[in-house]
Design a protein around this motif. Structure first.
Motif, PDB file in Angstrom:
ATOM      1  N   ASP A  89      11.257  -8.906  -1.119  1.00  0.00           N
ATOM      2  CA  ASP A  89      11.305 -10.307  -0.693  1.00  0.00           C
ATOM      3  C   ASP A  89      11.339 -10.458   0.829  1.00  0.00           C
ATOM      4  O   ASP A  89      11.140 -11.554   1.349  1.00  0.00           O
ATOM      5  CB  ASP A  89      12.516 -11.010  -1.319  1.00  0.00           C
ATOM      6  CG  ASP A  89      13.821 -10.288  -1.001  1.00  0.00           C
ATOM      7  OD1 ASP A  89      13.792  -9.050  -0.894  1.00  0.00           O
ATOM      8  OD2 ASP A  89      14.860 -10.964  -0.878  1.00  0.00           O
ATOM      9  N   ARG A  90      11.576  -9.364   1.569  1.00  0.00           N
ATOM     10  CA  ARG A  90      11.685  -9.445   3.030  1.00  0.00           C
ATOM     11  C   ARG A  90      10.495  -8.826   3.762  1.00  0.00           C
ATOM     12  O   ARG A  90      10.530  -8.719   4.974  1.00  0.00           O
ATOM     13  CB  ARG A  90      12.975  -8.756   3.479  1.00  0.00           C
ATOM     14  CG  ARG A  90      14.209  -9.510   2.967  1.00  0.00           C
ATOM     15  CD  ARG A  90      15.489  -8.855   3.350  1.00  0.00           C
ATOM     16  NE  ARG A  90      15.597  -8.650   4.781  1.00  0.00           N
ATOM     17  CZ  ARG A  90      16.447  -7.827   5.344  1.00  0.00           C
ATOM     18  NH1 ARG A  90      17.271  -7.138   4.599  1.00  0.00           N
ATOM     19  NH2 ARG A  90      16.498  -7.689   6.643  1.00  0.00           N
ATOM     20  N   VAL A  91       9.469  -8.426   3.051  1.00  0.00           N
ATOM     21  CA  VAL A  91       8.290  -7.825   3.681  1.00  0.00           C
ATOM     22  C   VAL A  91       7.457  -8.930   4.323  1.00  0.00           C
ATOM     23  O   VAL A  91       7.089  -9.901   3.669  1.00  0.00           O
ATOM     24  CB  VAL A  91       7.452  -7.041   2.651  1.00  0.00           C
ATOM     25  CG1 VAL A  91       6.178  -6.515   3.287  1.00  0.00           C
ATOM     26  CG2 VAL A  91       8.271  -5.893   2.086  1.00  0.00           C
ATOM     27  N   ILE A  92       7.179  -8.784   5.603  1.00  0.00           N
ATOM     28  CA  ILE A  92       6.402  -9.786   6.334  1.00  0.00           C
ATOM     29  C   ILE A  92       4.956  -9.343   6.480  1.00  0.00           C
ATOM     30  O   ILE A  92       4.030 -10.140   6.320  1.00  0.00           O
ATOM     31  CB  ILE A  92       7.030 -10.047   7.716  1.00  0.00           C
ATOM     32  CG1 ILE A  92       8.404 -10.678   7.535  1.00  0.00           C
ATOM     33  CG2 ILE A  92       6.141 -10.929   8.559  1.00  0.00           C
ATOM     34  CD1 ILE A  92       9.175 -10.847   8.808  1.00  0.00           C
ATOM     35  N   LEU A  93       4.775  -8.038   6.761  1.00  0.00           N
ATOM     36  CA  LEU A  93       3.421  -7.532   6.933  1.00  0.00           C
ATOM     37  C   LEU A  93       2.636  -7.643   5.634  1.00  0.00           C
ATOM     38  O   LEU A  93       3.162  -7.395   4.552  1.00  0.00           O
ATOM     39  CB  LEU A  93       3.441  -6.072   7.397  1.00  0.00           C
ATOM     40  CG  LEU A  93       3.833  -5.839   8.833  1.00  0.00           C
ATOM     41  CD1 LEU A  93       3.797  -4.351   9.162  1.00  0.00           C
ATOM     42  CD2 LEU A  93       2.926  -6.591   9.783  1.00  0.00           C
ATOM     43  N   GLU A  94       1.406  -7.974   5.751  1.00  0.00           N
ATOM     44  CA  GLU A  94       0.447  -8.177   4.670  1.00  0.00           C
ATOM     45  C   GLU A  94       0.675  -9.490   3.924  1.00  0.00           C
ATOM     46  O   GLU A  94      -0.235  -9.999   3.327  1.00  0.00           O
ATOM     47  CB  GLU A  94       0.428  -7.004   3.675  1.00  0.00           C
ATOM     48  CG  GLU A  94      -0.224  -5.762   4.233  1.00  0.00           C
ATOM     49  CD  GLU A  94      -1.698  -5.952   4.583  1.00  0.00           C
ATOM     50  OE1 GLU A  94      -2.424  -6.635   3.863  1.00  0.00           O
ATOM     51  OE2 GLU A  94      -2.097  -5.389   5.606  1.00  0.00           O
ATOM     52  N   LYS A  95       1.878 -10.034   3.934  1.00  0.00           N
ATOM     53  CA  LYS A  95       2.092 -11.353   3.332  1.00  0.00           C
ATOM     54  C   LYS A  95       1.792 -12.441   4.368  1.00  0.00           C
ATOM     55  O   LYS A  95       1.059 -13.372   4.082  1.00  0.00           O
ATOM     56  CB  LYS A  95       3.526 -11.502   2.832  1.00  0.00           C
ATOM     57  CG  LYS A  95       3.815 -10.746   1.563  1.00  0.00           C
ATOM     58  CD  LYS A  95       5.213 -11.039   1.080  1.00  0.00           C
ATOM     59  CE  LYS A  95       5.505 -10.280  -0.195  1.00  0.00           C
ATOM     60  NZ  LYS A  95       6.870 -10.512  -0.665  1.00  0.00           N
ATOM     61  N   ASN A  96       2.401 -12.309   5.549  1.00  0.00           N
ATOM     62  CA  ASN A  96       2.241 -13.319   6.601  1.00  0.00           C
ATOM     63  C   ASN A  96       1.397 -12.825   7.767  1.00  0.00           C
ATOM     64  O   ASN A  96       0.750 -13.626   8.443  1.00  0.00           O
ATOM     65  CB  ASN A  96       3.606 -13.756   7.130  1.00  0.00           C
ATOM     66  CG  ASN A  96       4.463 -14.364   6.059  1.00  0.00           C
ATOM     67  OD1 ASN A  96       3.964 -14.907   5.086  1.00  0.00           O
ATOM     68  ND2 ASN A  96       5.767 -14.266   6.218  1.00  0.00           N
ATOM     69  N   ILE A  97       1.458 -11.545   8.036  1.00  0.00           N
ATOM     70  CA  ILE A  97       0.754 -10.964   9.186  1.00  0.00           C
ATOM     71  C   ILE A  97      -0.077  -9.786   8.691  1.00  0.00           C
ATOM     72  O   ILE A  97       0.443  -8.909   7.995  1.00  0.00           O
ATOM     73  CB  ILE A  97       1.759 -10.488  10.263  1.00  0.00           C
ATOM     74  CG1 ILE A  97       2.615 -11.647  10.752  1.00  0.00           C
ATOM     75  CG2 ILE A  97       1.035  -9.817  11.412  1.00  0.00           C
ATOM     76  CD1 ILE A  97       3.766 -11.222  11.631  1.00  0.00           C
ATOM     77  N   LYS A  98      -1.328  -9.767   9.057  1.00  0.00           N
ATOM     78  CA  LYS A  98      -2.197  -8.650   8.684  1.00  0.00           C
ATOM     79  C   LYS A  98      -1.785  -7.402   9.456  1.00  0.00           C
ATOM     80  O   LYS A  98      -1.296  -7.482  10.577  1.00  0.00           O
ATOM     81  CB  LYS A  98      -3.664  -8.985   8.994  1.00  0.00           C
ATOM     82  CG  LYS A  98      -4.183 -10.178   8.251  1.00  0.00           C
ATOM     83  CD  LYS A  98      -4.422  -9.810   6.813  1.00  0.00           C
ATOM     84  CE  LYS A  98      -5.008 -11.001   6.069  1.00  0.00           C
ATOM     85  NZ  LYS A  98      -4.722 -10.969   4.674  1.00  0.00           N
TER      86      LYS A  98
END
Length: 158
Positions: free
Chosen positions: A61-70
């Motif tokens: 639930d805290r992964v930012i890369l690939e979800k919000n930022i390539k």
């Protein structure tokens, strides 16, 4: 941080009347501060980049890369933050006459990259590297203060 650490570590920061000594290098302190913040941010970005698979398992639930930022933009952000941090550190080093500030910041960027790619997985090496990087925050502050205040203090006492 500056006004908490410096007066306590360097009693000559204040003159005999308790007034702060004049120092024309406030701007160089802000260059130094920006350098530290940018390099630390670059370190977090590159660490997230290389830990993406592990973080997807441990903290999905805290992964930012690939979800919000390539991923490609993460590398670009890392490079921009690192280079901008090095330039800010160079500017602070130039204004204070301390080339070790620039050299240390370049070393920090390299160590953060190596930590994220290799040292983290090596027993004790990763902990030592991170400890040295944390100590560098105070080391760079010491270099700054030594360049700015110590010559003033020694000239007045002579």
């Amino acid at each position: 941080m500056f006004y908490f650490i410096i007066p306590n570590a360097f009693p000559g920061f204040f003159d005999n009347n308790g007034q702060e000594r004049p120092h024309p290098h406030h701007l160089s302190f802000y260059w130094l501060l920006a350098s530290s913040v940018l390099i630390a941010a670059a370190g977090y970005i590159i660490n997230d980049y290389f830990d993406m698979k592990i973080d997807a398992i441990n903290k999905p639930d805290r992964v930012i890369l690939e979800k919000n930022i390539k991923r490609r933009w993460a590398i670009v952000m890392h490079l921009v933050f690192s280079l901008t941090g090095i330039v800010c550190g160079w500017k602070a080093g130039e204004k204070t006459g301390q080339p070790l500030i620039t050299a240390g910041n370049v070393l920090c960027v390299a160590l953060l990259w190596l930590y994220s790619t290799r040292f983290k997985r090596m027993l004790l090496t990763g902990n030592i590297v991170i400890s040295l990087l944390a100590a560098w925050v105070f080391g760079v502050l010491f270099l700054y203060v030594r360049a700015i205040y110590v010559p003033q203090i020694t000239n007045e006492t002579m």
